[in-house]
Enzyme design. Structure first.
Site, PDB file in Angstrom:
ATOM      1  N   TYR A  46     -89.367 -42.774  23.315  1.00  0.00           N
ATOM      2  CA  TYR A  46     -90.699 -42.841  23.139  1.00  0.00           C
ATOM      3  C   TYR A  46     -91.333 -44.271  22.841  1.00  0.00           C
ATOM      4  CZ  TYR A  46     -95.103 -41.653  20.782  1.00  0.00           C
ATOM      5  OH  TYR A  46     -96.555 -41.522  20.591  1.00  0.00           O
TER       6      TYR A  46
ATOM      7  N   ASP B 291     -87.835 -52.072  22.882  1.00  0.00           N
ATOM      8  CA  ASP B 291     -88.817 -51.387  22.051  1.00  0.00           C
ATOM      9  C   ASP B 291     -87.924 -51.351  20.606  1.00  0.00           C
ATOM     10  OD1 ASP B 291     -90.933 -48.471  22.008  1.00  0.00           O
ATOM     11  OD2 ASP B 291     -90.330 -50.174  20.439  1.00  0.00           O
TER      12      ASP B 291
ATOM     13  N   LYS C  31     -94.465 -50.987  12.448  1.00  0.00           N
ATOM     14  CA  LYS C  31     -94.052 -50.322  11.206  1.00  0.00           C
ATOM     15  C   LYS C  31     -93.932 -51.185  10.050  1.00  0.00           C
ATOM     16  CE  LYS C  31     -92.452 -46.418  13.974  1.00  0.00           C
ATOM     17  NZ  LYS C  31     -92.809 -45.045  13.645  1.00  0.00           N
TER      18      LYS C  31
HETATM   19  P1  KE4 Z   1     -97.248 -46.125  16.849  1.00  0.00           P
HETATM   20  O1  KE4 Z   1     -98.278 -46.417  17.937  1.00  0.00           O
HETATM   21  O2  KE4 Z   1     -97.141 -44.751  16.302  1.00  0.00           O
HETATM   22  O3  KE4 Z   1     -97.639 -47.089  15.696  1.00  0.00           O
HETATM   23  O4  KE4 Z   1     -95.953 -46.703  17.447  1.00  0.00           O
HETATM   24  C1  KE4 Z   1     -95.424 -45.927  18.604  1.00  0.00           C
HETATM   25  C2  KE4 Z   1     -93.913 -46.107  18.825  1.00  0.00           C
HETATM   26  C3  KE4 Z   1     -93.511 -47.124  19.650  1.00  0.00           C
HETATM   27  N1  KE4 Z   1     -92.157 -47.289  19.930  1.00  0.00           N
HETATM   28  C4  KE4 Z   1     -91.242 -46.429  18.995  1.00  0.00           C
HETATM   29  C5  KE4 Z   1     -89.965 -46.714  19.401  1.00  0.00           C
HETATM   30  C6  KE4 Z   1     -91.747 -45.553  18.254  1.00  0.00           C
HETATM   31  O5  KE4 Z   1     -90.695 -44.803  17.417  1.00  0.00           O
HETATM   32  C7  KE4 Z   1     -93.032 -45.443  17.808  1.00  0.00           C
HETATM   33  C8  KE4 Z   1     -93.522 -44.203  16.970  1.00  0.00           C
HETATM   34  N2  KE4 Z   1     -92.772 -43.531  16.320  1.00  0.00           N
HETATM   35  C9  KE4 Z   1     -93.005 -42.309  15.841  1.00  0.00           C
HETATM   36  C10 KE4 Z   1     -91.873 -41.338  15.045  1.00  0.00           C
HETATM   37  N3  KE4 Z   1     -90.783 -41.250  15.942  1.00  0.00           N
HETATM   38  C11 KE4 Z   1     -94.466 -42.302  15.119  1.00  0.00           C
HETATM   39  C12 KE4 Z   1     -94.439 -40.862  14.374  1.00  0.00           C
HETATM   40  C13 KE4 Z   1     -95.829 -40.165  14.908  1.00  0.00           C
HETATM   41  O6  KE4 Z   1     -96.064 -40.411  15.998  1.00  0.00           O
HETATM   42  O7  KE4 Z   1     -96.762 -39.691  14.083  1.00  0.00           O
END
Ligand code: KE4
Length: 434
Positions: free
Chosen positions: A151, A246, A274
């Site tokens: 993801y 990523d 993060k």
């Molecule tokens: P954000 O757009 O949510 O800040 O980051 C996206 C993203 C990109 N790459 C990786 C490897 C990620 O894990 C994420 C976002 N992680 C999720 C939890 N697995 C965020 C939680 C959510 O979607 O509410």
């Protein structure tokens, strides 16, 4: 002792959720928070301190989600709070360059092995979306390779066989993505060396980039076969494709320099997020100067953001990174992670339940199956029933695991001491109760 979160004490959260559902789709601003896959009503958090959340119903929970990664020092860290308070004295946003951005760029370039230049943005999604556009602009090619279950945020071209909330809700291929976009995304199985060799054999000259979570953590935690990441590096180098790590989740968490520091592989671009916002909205992408200099205003690849480099987010992230440099929490994370892993495995063994607990430092996940998980198919083969039962047992006993079997648990420095022992006991007894 963390208070229990028994469902009948859910009243304020339930009332808040009813109101939220009237005005916010599903009552949440991010789908995975809705407890749709584990069942039940999500609790609302009133405040967070250290390794604990206090719910709107006054229950105290030992937190293994850590706001999905940013809270590596624990919630409401005093040094981060002080840094934000100081920055706030001068205002909240300027829309001009500000000194914090320079300090953040210097820290990231100093810490992350692959980063010669970096651009700040406001989320991990923006970071991966921009890195993909940059790789396409730099190579003048269209196709990208991603891996099933990974993801990378809700980017149109990457919501294809995606993990995390998309997989949790059973729609890893989101609606609303034009077929033309998805057609440029090649999805392979992670750890399938032959498949990636084969695709480069056939289409190498068309491939702009590989984007990969070096340790996928959005369909549970999956580790690479020996030599797999090295193969991705080799194939990208040989074909002039951009290798994008990523590290939005793993960056600054699995080592100060992320997985790329642990494994000694240098990607061409890295997506970050993060932790570098200290809990405030943030993203960043960086890498080889030759590629980064294709970005506007220098080059033809456009990317922008009103709040990119926001002084409050930068102040919080700088404090978080400097504290990591000072405290070096990584050895303690390895010990605490192993403590939880062994407690879970011992309990499963004594109960005769098949369980895998992949764990690296402060990240671990659970798969109720005999064999190790090597890819998306393995991760989704088993039922999530046992995980969901453990989730609710833990919640009722004051421990908050991710509300989806397709996520990864996070430790923070504040877990050290009684919390980690208490949580290990609760999780072990939760396995016994299955
Ligand atoms: P954000 O757009 O949510 O800040 O980051 C996206 C993203 C990109 N790459 C990786 C490897 C990620 O894990 C994420 C976002 N992680 C999720 C939890 N697995 C965020 C939680 C959510 O979607 O509410």
């Amino acid at each position: 002792m963390a208070g229990s979160q028994t469902h009948d004490t859910h009243t304020r959260s339930e009332a808040l959720f009813e109101r939220a559902k009237q005005l916010i789709p599903g009552g949440v601003n991010s789908p995975v928070r809705a407890f749709r896959s584990v069942g039940g009503t999500p609790f609302f958090t009133q405040r967070a301190e250290g390794a604990r959340l206090t719910t709107a119903d006054g229950a105290e929970l030992i937190d293994f989600v850590c706001t999905w990664g940013p809270a590596i020092h624990g919630h409401n860290d005093p040094d981060i709070r002080e840094a934000v308070a100081q920055a706030l004295e001068a205002g909240t946003s300027f829309g001009t360059p500000n000194p914090y951005e320079v300090e953040m760029a210097e820290l990231i370039v100093d810490i992350v092995p692959s980063v010669e230049k970096v651009r700040m943005c406001n989320s991990g999604t923006e970071a991966t979306m921009s890195a993909i556009r940059l790789a396409r602009g730099y190579t003048k090619r269209d196709k990208i390779i991603k891996f099933a279950g990974c993801y990378h945020g809700h980017v149109d071209s990457l919501l294809v066989k995606a993990g995390s909330g998309a997989l949790t809700l059973g729609n890893p291929d989101s609606a609303g993505i034009p077929a033309a976009f998805a057609a440029e995304t090649i999805v392979l199985d992670y750890n399938d060396a032959e498949a990636v060799r084969d695709i480069f054999q056939k289409h190498g000259h068309e491939i702009a980039a590989i984007i990969v979570e070096p340790y996928p953590a959005n369909c549970g935690l999956i580790l690479p076969d020996p030599g797999y990441l090295e193969l991705l590096r080799e194939l990208c180098t040989a074909n002039g494709s951009v290798l994008i790590f990523d590290e939005v989740m793993t960056g600054f968490r699995l080592a100060l320099g992320g997985v790329q520091e642990r494994v000694g592989i240098t990607p061409d671009l890295t997506a970050m997020g993060k932790i570098i916002g200290g809990g405030l909205p943030v993203g960043a992408f960086g890498g080889r100067a030759e590629i980064m200099d294709c970005l506007a205003p220098l080059g033809p690849v456009y990317q922008a953001g009103t709040l990119s480099g926001n002084p409050l987010a930068m102040a919080a992230g700088i404090a978080a990174l400097k504290k990591l440099q000072q405290v070096n929490p990584y050895p303690a994370f390895e010990v605490m992670g192993a403590r939880i892993r062994d407690a879970l495995l011992d309990a499963a063994r004594s109960k005769g339940i098949a369980l895998q607990v992949p764990q690296v430092g402060s990240m671990f996940s659970l798969f109720f199956r005999e064999q190790a998980v090597r890819n998306y198919g393995d991760a989704t083969a088993g039922s999530t029933e046992n995980y969901n039962k453990l989730f609710h047992y833990a919640l009722d006993h004051g421990v908050y695991l991710a509300p989806s079997a397709y996520e990864t648990a996070f430790l923070c420095s504040a877990h050290q001491g009684p919390d980690i022992d208490q949580a290990a006991e609760v999780l072990a007894s939760g396995i016994q109760a299955l």
